[in-house]
Design an enzyme around this catalytic site. Sequence first.
Site, mmCIF file in Angstrom:
data_model
loop_
_atom_site.group_PDB
_atom_site.id
_atom_site.type_symbol
_atom_site.label_atom_id
_atom_site.label_comp_id
_atom_site.label_asym_id
_atom_site.label_seq_id
_atom_site.Cartn_x
_atom_site.Cartn_y
_atom_site.Cartn_z
ATOM 1 N N ASP A 1 -2.902 -1.694 9.393
ATOM 2 C CA ASP A 1 -3.049 -1.711 7.929
ATOM 3 C C ASP A 1 -3.643 -3.015 7.408
ATOM 4 O OD1 ASP A 1 -1.726 0.760 7.745
ATOM 5 O OD2 ASP A 1 0.236 -0.204 7.592
ATOM 6 N N LYS B 1 0.840 -1.204 0.000
ATOM 7 C CA LYS B 1 0.000 0.000 0.000
ATOM 8 C C LYS B 1 0.871 1.249 0.000
ATOM 9 C CE LYS B 1 0.853 1.364 4.424
ATOM 10 N NZ LYS B 1 1.544 2.564 4.830
HETATM 11 O O1 C5P Z 1 -0.832 -1.186 14.028
HETATM 12 P P1 C5P Z 1 0.597 -1.453 13.727
HETATM 13 O O2 C5P Z 1 1.091 -2.708 14.395
HETATM 14 O O3 C5P Z 1 0.942 -1.412 12.291
HETATM 15 O O4 C5P Z 1 1.389 -0.263 14.415
HETATM 16 C C1 C5P Z 1 2.783 -0.296 14.587
HETATM 17 C C2 C5P Z 1 3.192 0.849 15.497
HETATM 18 O O5 C5P Z 1 2.997 2.108 14.843
HETATM 19 C C3 C5P Z 1 2.388 0.958 16.774
HETATM 20 O O6 C5P Z 1 2.932 0.162 17.778
HETATM 21 C C4 C5P Z 1 2.507 2.433 17.088
HETATM 22 O O7 C5P Z 1 3.765 2.723 17.667
HETATM 23 C C5 C5P Z 1 2.495 3.084 15.715
HETATM 24 N N1 C5P Z 1 1.153 3.514 15.274
HETATM 25 C C6 C5P Z 1 0.572 4.610 15.885
HETATM 26 N N2 C5P Z 1 -0.659 5.012 15.481
HETATM 27 C C7 C5P Z 1 -1.307 4.378 14.487
HETATM 28 C C8 C5P Z 1 -0.726 3.263 13.847
HETATM 29 C C9 C5P Z 1 0.513 2.858 14.269
HETATM 30 O O8 C5P Z 1 1.157 5.221 16.787
HETATM 31 N N3 C5P Z 1 -2.504 4.810 14.099
#
Ligand code: C5P
Length: 310
Positions: free
Chosen positions: A145, A18
């Site tokens: 995502d 993406k």
């Molecule tokens: O959701 P995902 O595992 O992809 O997120 C990875 C990291 O990115 C989270 O642990 C956080 O530190 C950050 N993140 C965030 N806010 C979001 C998505 C991700 O702070 N909306």
Amino acid sequence: MTPPPGPRTEVLVRVPAKVNIELRVGPRRSDGFHQLATVYQAVGLHDTVGVRSASEWGITLGGRTVAGVPDDTTNLAIRAAAALAKAAGVKERAHLDVTKEIPVAGGMAGGSADAAGALVACNRLWGLDWPLDDLEPIAARLGSDVPFLLRGGTALGSGRGEQVVPALTRGVYHWVFALAETGLSTPDVYAECDRLRDAEGGAVAAPAPTAELLAALRAGDVRTVGGLLANDLQTAALSLLPGLADVLDEGLTQGALGGIVSGSGPTLAFLANDREAALDLSVALIASGAVQDVRRAIGPVAGAQIDPAA
Ligand code: C5P
């Protein structure tokens, strides 16, 4: 030909990367995530996830970009398969064969793509055939995502990115991705964004997509879309990897309609007018010496899809 439903011995799924055409980052929530308003687009750079029955969970990695990807049960794709097995009461285990084309730690959701691929593949392997609506809550728990990569296309993301609704778009978008030699950790980039915002002071507004961008996507006005690419994580990514700024400038000088850091970076995404312009831009970026490696891809493409021939 669509294969008949029911359990299979082996399933192969292709799943796209993406790009965030717009990524607006709002305040940090009490759970540590940030409120997001984003316009996702799935692009034609694919990983493949093959699954087969096995006595233990396992994973084999292949493809050109595997450095740094866990090859054990901490891999998000295995966690996805295990989460589906648990939710569905399946006692079986699976071995995953993941072939990676999506850059690792590049801001293109490669790990999330593999998780989405594993959900779709195991859903078929075990003959569950759950609709995407039922896979979505499991996907959301795995990563922000992952739900988008089940669906693909172009979509608006809200919440922490896990709530997606399709966005109307016309036309084909020709992207050129400049790959970086090092990766960036997504949590580090969000933390840097917070640090820079704290240093600046002032309140962080609730995020919202730009109406003009959504109108340009609906109209298929690629030039206007190029001018409206926006990423609130860009300043943080450039702060962590300052050399990216020169590559961004180079892409714009070489005729890109717009360029941004992709997601949390460090891959850079340039939008080109058409196929020829994308090819010219790729060649110019490599010739400039600013970039070692580029990929061209079009968007939007479908989300995780079972390969009927496999
Ligand atoms: O959701 P995902 O595992 O992809 O997120 C990875 C990291 O990115 C989270 O642990 C956080 O530190 C950050 N993140 C965030 N806010 C979001 C998505 C991700 O702070 N909306």
